[in-house]
Write a protein that holds these residues in place. Sequence first.
Motif, PDB file in Angstrom:
ATOM      1  N   ARG A 185       0.846  -1.197   0.000  1.00  0.00           N
ATOM      2  CA  ARG A 185       0.000   0.000   0.000  1.00  0.00           C
ATOM      3  C   ARG A 185       0.875   1.238   0.000  1.00  0.00           C
ATOM      4  O   ARG A 185       1.964   1.249   0.583  1.00  0.00           O
ATOM      5  CB  ARG A 185      -0.923   0.021   1.224  1.00  0.00           C
ATOM      6  CG  ARG A 185      -1.814   1.264   1.305  1.00  0.00           C
ATOM      7  CD  ARG A 185      -2.685   1.279   2.542  1.00  0.00           C
ATOM      8  NE  ARG A 185      -3.387   2.542   2.680  1.00  0.00           N
ATOM      9  CZ  ARG A 185      -4.126   2.901   3.719  1.00  0.00           C
ATOM     10  NH1 ARG A 185      -4.282   2.050   4.730  1.00  0.00           N
ATOM     11  NH2 ARG A 185      -4.717   4.069   3.770  1.00  0.00           N
ATOM     12  N   PHE A 187       0.393   5.298   0.999  1.00  0.00           N
ATOM     13  CA  PHE A 187      -0.528   6.275   1.579  1.00  0.00           C
ATOM     14  C   PHE A 187      -0.735   7.458   0.634  1.00  0.00           C
ATOM     15  O   PHE A 187       0.086   7.726  -0.244  1.00  0.00           O
ATOM     16  CB  PHE A 187      -0.016   6.737   2.939  1.00  0.00           C
ATOM     17  CG  PHE A 187      -0.208   5.716   4.025  1.00  0.00           C
ATOM     18  CD1 PHE A 187      -1.379   5.686   4.768  1.00  0.00           C
ATOM     19  CD2 PHE A 187       0.769   4.760   4.280  1.00  0.00           C
ATOM     20  CE1 PHE A 187      -1.568   4.744   5.749  1.00  0.00           C
ATOM     21  CE2 PHE A 187       0.589   3.811   5.271  1.00  0.00           C
ATOM     22  CZ  PHE A 187      -0.587   3.792   6.008  1.00  0.00           C
ATOM     23  N   ILE A 207       4.812   7.346   2.417  1.00  0.00           N
ATOM     24  CA  ILE A 207       4.882   6.282   3.409  1.00  0.00           C
ATOM     25  C   ILE A 207       4.216   5.038   2.821  1.00  0.00           C
ATOM     26  O   ILE A 207       3.169   5.135   2.182  1.00  0.00           O
ATOM     27  CB  ILE A 207       4.182   6.692   4.724  1.00  0.00           C
ATOM     28  CG1 ILE A 207       4.914   7.871   5.374  1.00  0.00           C
ATOM     29  CG2 ILE A 207       4.125   5.515   5.695  1.00  0.00           C
ATOM     30  CD1 ILE A 207       4.260   8.374   6.637  1.00  0.00           C
ATOM     31  N   TYR A 208       4.848   3.906   3.018  1.00  0.00           N
ATOM     32  CA  TYR A 208       4.385   2.643   2.451  1.00  0.00           C
ATOM     33  C   TYR A 208       4.066   1.642   3.546  1.00  0.00           C
ATOM     34  O   TYR A 208       4.620   1.716   4.652  1.00  0.00           O
ATOM     35  CB  TYR A 208       5.474   2.026   1.566  1.00  0.00           C
ATOM     36  CG  TYR A 208       5.978   2.912   0.458  1.00  0.00           C
ATOM     37  CD1 TYR A 208       5.520   2.756  -0.844  1.00  0.00           C
ATOM     38  CD2 TYR A 208       6.928   3.896   0.704  1.00  0.00           C
ATOM     39  CE1 TYR A 208       5.996   3.562  -1.874  1.00  0.00           C
ATOM     40  CE2 TYR A 208       7.408   4.708  -0.314  1.00  0.00           C
ATOM     41  CZ  TYR A 208       6.939   4.536  -1.605  1.00  0.00           C
ATOM     42  OH  TYR A 208       7.416   5.327  -2.616  1.00  0.00           O
ATOM     43  N   ILE A 209       3.192   0.698   3.222  1.00  0.00           N
ATOM     44  CA  ILE A 209       3.060  -0.515   4.029  1.00  0.00           C
ATOM     45  C   ILE A 209       3.783  -1.619   3.275  1.00  0.00           C
ATOM     46  O   ILE A 209       3.500  -1.871   2.091  1.00  0.00           O
ATOM     47  CB  ILE A 209       1.590  -0.890   4.264  1.00  0.00           C
ATOM     48  CG1 ILE A 209       0.920   0.159   5.162  1.00  0.00           C
ATOM     49  CG2 ILE A 209       1.492  -2.278   4.919  1.00  0.00           C
ATOM     50  CD1 ILE A 209      -0.517  -0.152   5.503  1.00  0.00           C
ATOM     51  N   TYR A 230       3.543  -6.769   8.691  1.00  0.00           N
ATOM     52  CA  TYR A 230       3.383  -5.539   7.923  1.00  0.00           C
ATOM     53  C   TYR A 230       3.985  -4.367   8.705  1.00  0.00           C
ATOM     54  O   TYR A 230       3.802  -4.265   9.922  1.00  0.00           O
ATOM     55  CB  TYR A 230       1.909  -5.256   7.642  1.00  0.00           C
ATOM     56  CG  TYR A 230       1.253  -6.289   6.759  1.00  0.00           C
ATOM     57  CD1 TYR A 230       1.199  -6.117   5.376  1.00  0.00           C
ATOM     58  CD2 TYR A 230       0.685  -7.444   7.305  1.00  0.00           C
ATOM     59  CE1 TYR A 230       0.600  -7.068   4.557  1.00  0.00           C
ATOM     60  CE2 TYR A 230       0.087  -8.398   6.497  1.00  0.00           C
ATOM     61  CZ  TYR A 230       0.045  -8.208   5.129  1.00  0.00           C
ATOM     62  OH  TYR A 230      -0.545  -9.146   4.322  1.00  0.00           O
ATOM     63  N   GLU A 232       4.737   0.037   8.492  1.00  0.00           N
ATOM     64  CA  GLU A 232       4.620   1.332   7.833  1.00  0.00           C
ATOM     65  C   GLU A 232       5.998   1.974   7.826  1.00  0.00           C
ATOM     66  O   GLU A 232       6.592   2.186   8.881  1.00  0.00           O
ATOM     67  CB  GLU A 232       3.623   2.225   8.573  1.00  0.00           C
ATOM     68  CG  GLU A 232       2.191   1.745   8.508  1.00  0.00           C
ATOM     69  CD  GLU A 232       1.234   2.694   9.212  1.00  0.00           C
ATOM     70  OE1 GLU A 232       1.688   3.803   9.603  1.00  0.00           O
ATOM     71  OE2 GLU A 232       0.058   2.343   9.383  1.00  0.00           O
TER      72      GLU A 232
END
Length: 245
Positions: A185, A187, A207-209, A230, A232
């Motif tokens: 994901r 953001f 920012i990523y997951i 997971y 962030e």
Amino acid sequence: MKLQHYLGGLEGLPQPLSLEKRVFVEEWEKRIFGIHVAMMGLSNHLGSALPEYPIADVPTKFRDEWTWADLRTGAEAMNPFDYFKFRYYEKWLGGITQFFIDKGYVSEDEILSRLADSALPSTEADVPAIDDQVIDYLRRGDSPRRDVAHPKFAVGQTVRITNVPAGAHTRLPGALRTKVGTVTRIFEGDYGYFVHTGDGIGDPMPIYIVEFTPEELWGVRAEPGANSFYAELFEAYLQPVEEDQ
């Protein structure tokens, strides 16, 4: 040496973790939480974090920036032996106290004198404008989002986590360093961190997951059937896998 900000995900700790479920264990902890919130509500960063926020008009002697990032930096900069010895809000107290000493608001001698003489008169003043400012902050909050996202990586892309040296504070868990994961994901915005930590974050960025398999993180010690992990992560902590081939 692996300090306190490397703790997450480490194995072989000497004893099982005991998780305290009460929000406040002692009454004084509520006061420390209130001091932190008041400092955030009077912080200079609000002048840029929220458009037209009238922070300069508030009659307070507090003229510095204080955010969650500063609180975390103060706690993680503690001596490691003190960090593991003290409880959660004791770490807050240590970080806030050192901040006021470093910024010149109070000296160690003044604190020691106050502790030694409980009969000293209170210096607190009832300033409605300050109270109104803190209440306004609680209602409106602030946001680190500064723009729409401008990501370098795409959902589904494999990335390797960097292993940049950690300073007094980092948002990169030690157990994830050098590990390979998959972006699941992105953001919606670019997000700043209010302070520059020295390891790449501070200015607004995506920012990523990122998803990690247990086998990637713990190797042969991974438990069968365990779920994915997971995290962030700021973009500065990610790099393409191709770079290290």
